[in-house]
Design an enzyme around this catalytic site. Sequence first.
Site, short mmCIF file in Angstrom:
data_model
loop_
_atom_site.label_atom_id
_atom_site.label_comp_id
_atom_site.label_asym_id
_atom_site.label_seq_id
_atom_site.Cartn_x
_atom_site.Cartn_y
_atom_site.Cartn_z
N GLU A 1 54.39 43.84 44.96
CA GLU A 1 53.74 42.64 44.43
C GLU A 1 54.79 41.76 43.78
O GLU A 1 55.53 42.21 42.90
CB GLU A 1 52.65 43.02 43.42
CG GLU A 1 52.06 41.85 42.65
CD GLU A 1 51.49 40.76 43.55
OE1 GLU A 1 51.86 39.58 43.37
OE2 GLU A 1 50.69 41.09 44.46
N GLY B 1 46.27 39.90 41.87
CA GLY B 1 46.22 38.80 42.82
C GLY B 1 45.50 37.57 42.31
O GLY B 1 45.32 37.37 41.11
N THR B 2 45.06 36.74 43.25
CA THR B 2 44.37 35.51 42.91
C THR B 2 43.11 35.79 42.10
O THR B 2 42.84 35.13 41.09
CB THR B 2 44.00 34.73 44.19
OG1 THR B 2 45.20 34.30 44.82
CG2 THR B 2 43.14 33.53 43.88
N CYS B 3 42.33 36.78 42.52
CA CYS B 3 41.03 37.04 41.90
C CYS B 3 41.14 37.27 40.40
O CYS B 3 40.50 36.59 39.59
CB CYS B 3 40.36 38.23 42.57
SG CYS B 3 38.77 38.67 41.84
N ALA C 1 58.48 40.52 49.22
CA ALA C 1 58.75 41.24 50.47
C ALA C 1 59.04 40.28 51.62
O ALA C 1 58.46 39.20 51.71
CB ALA C 1 57.55 42.12 50.82
N GLY D 1 36.45 17.82 46.89
CA GLY D 1 35.91 19.03 47.50
C GLY D 1 34.62 19.43 46.82
O GLY D 1 34.62 19.77 45.63
N ALA E 1 40.27 20.71 45.65
CA ALA E 1 39.56 21.96 45.88
C ALA E 1 38.89 21.92 47.25
O ALA E 1 37.67 22.06 47.36
CB ALA E 1 38.54 22.19 44.78
N ARG F 1 40.83 27.23 50.77
CA ARG F 1 42.01 28.08 50.72
C ARG F 1 42.39 28.48 52.15
O ARG F 1 41.54 28.47 53.05
CB ARG F 1 41.76 29.34 49.87
CG ARG F 1 41.44 29.01 48.42
CD ARG F 1 41.28 30.28 47.59
NE ARG F 1 42.54 31.01 47.47
CZ ARG F 1 43.49 30.76 46.57
NH1 ARG F 1 43.34 29.76 45.72
NH2 ARG F 1 44.58 31.49 46.52
N HIS G 1 9.28 44.48 34.30
CA HIS G 1 8.73 43.23 33.79
C HIS G 1 9.12 43.08 32.32
O HIS G 1 9.07 44.05 31.58
CB HIS G 1 7.21 43.24 33.92
CG HIS G 1 6.54 42.06 33.28
ND1 HIS G 1 6.52 40.81 33.85
CD2 HIS G 1 5.89 41.95 32.08
CE1 HIS G 1 5.86 39.98 33.06
NE2 HIS G 1 5.47 40.64 31.97
#
Length: 467
Positions: free
Chosen positions: A37, A43-45, A120, A185, A272, A275, A446
């Site tokens: 990494e 990552g993005t998330c 990498a 967007g 936006a 991606r 309920h």
Amino acid sequence: MSQTTKTTGLLVIGGGPGGYVAAIRAGQLGVPTILVEGDRLGGTCLNIGCIPSKALIHAAEEFDKARHYAGESALGISVQAPSIDIARTVTWKDGIVSKLTSGVGALLKKNGVEVVRGWATLLDGKTVEVETADGARLRIQCENLLLAAGSEPTPLPSVPFGGIVVSSTEALSPDSIPKKLVVVGGGYIGLELGTVYRKLGAEVAVVEAQDRILPTYDAELTKPVAAALARMGIELHLGRKVLGLNAEGNAVRLQDAAGAETQLAADRVLIAVGRRPRTQGWGLESLQLDRKGNALLIDDQCRTSMRDVWAIGDLAGEPMLAHRAMAQGEMVAELVAGKRRHFQPAAIPAVCFTDPEVVTAGLSPAEAETAGLDCLVASFPFAANGRAMTLESTDGFVRVVARRDNHLVLGWQAVGRGVSELAAAFSQSLEMGATLEDVAGTIHAHPTLGEAVQEAALKALGHALHI
């Protein structure tokens, strides 16, 4: 410069949700695993996507609620005019991100995964060269190569990033709130962040090339969202093409279908428009893998066209969802360990965290019709749901799509406050092959929003109880 070489059973490129889940599961199964990494685990998330955006959505909602209570409130609540320190908000958001990403690192270590921090470059299907964070060079040879490099914001050539033009990454860590924000967007990213900034006090205008917002969802689902945007004072400019910034750099030039040009003043512009798979800059072209558009082509085991080279998540195209990548990553790890698996989910839920939220799973009515299926379609409105009333949020509905002949449930859709939490029930019913009778006959607690799920099934069967 000296170079060392390592060997491993599984080499994972990318530490996002798909990559780190694959590495953890491989470690659990005893597969020697290295994960590379270049930035931060998660990552993005975790870092610049799902988690930080939901944190800001929550902060903006709480601030907007406080401002609401500074005026007239049916609940009898009254407060002084609130203010917000956006720097502290961002610090709080970053704290959540840090806690989650450090947790990922701990899980990888716990399961024996070696994490290499660096960028990498693919040499071939078995060999990768990594420039590590400390400047060293490392060559890694592997039996199996898993590509999980994720995606990146799609640029708009007419409005390049820089200056007042930002991507979602910068929008999630603001140092100030602009007076006028133009969002280019009208998909889920643009509307989620546009709503955040509006609730934090900005004047917001959304520009969308198509003739309605959230064009990937059906029009019935998006109507309550459009109505809510109007109530918030968010301007919608639909069917407009963005030509660029004006000469002064303080307005966005638009063109309508007739060719007429207008301008929108802007202190900040958020691009936006979507991606795209991250396929450039790390030697992927050297493998000459088959493509599907911009994405890598994979089969139902996430295999690419090269033996023992796998691809998951956004790199493998739509739907670009973290939970899809996680499920694919877990499967690939099990395949590498010798288990038998295929990626054939009955449904992958999708959630749009607008206000109100939108959630879908399985087939929509239009998709079922296109597939030639004779279906029952029924909706139950939140206006008839007691829990929605107590939340002061009765806009929206739950909708079910089921085969007419055997009542097999094929799809669910919902729009309303908090409906993202219905995603699990929707997916589970589809994965287990539930019928309308199964859902209708299940006792739902309920008062909850989930009662609308049961009522939608009852309505499809012709005997809804509360409408």
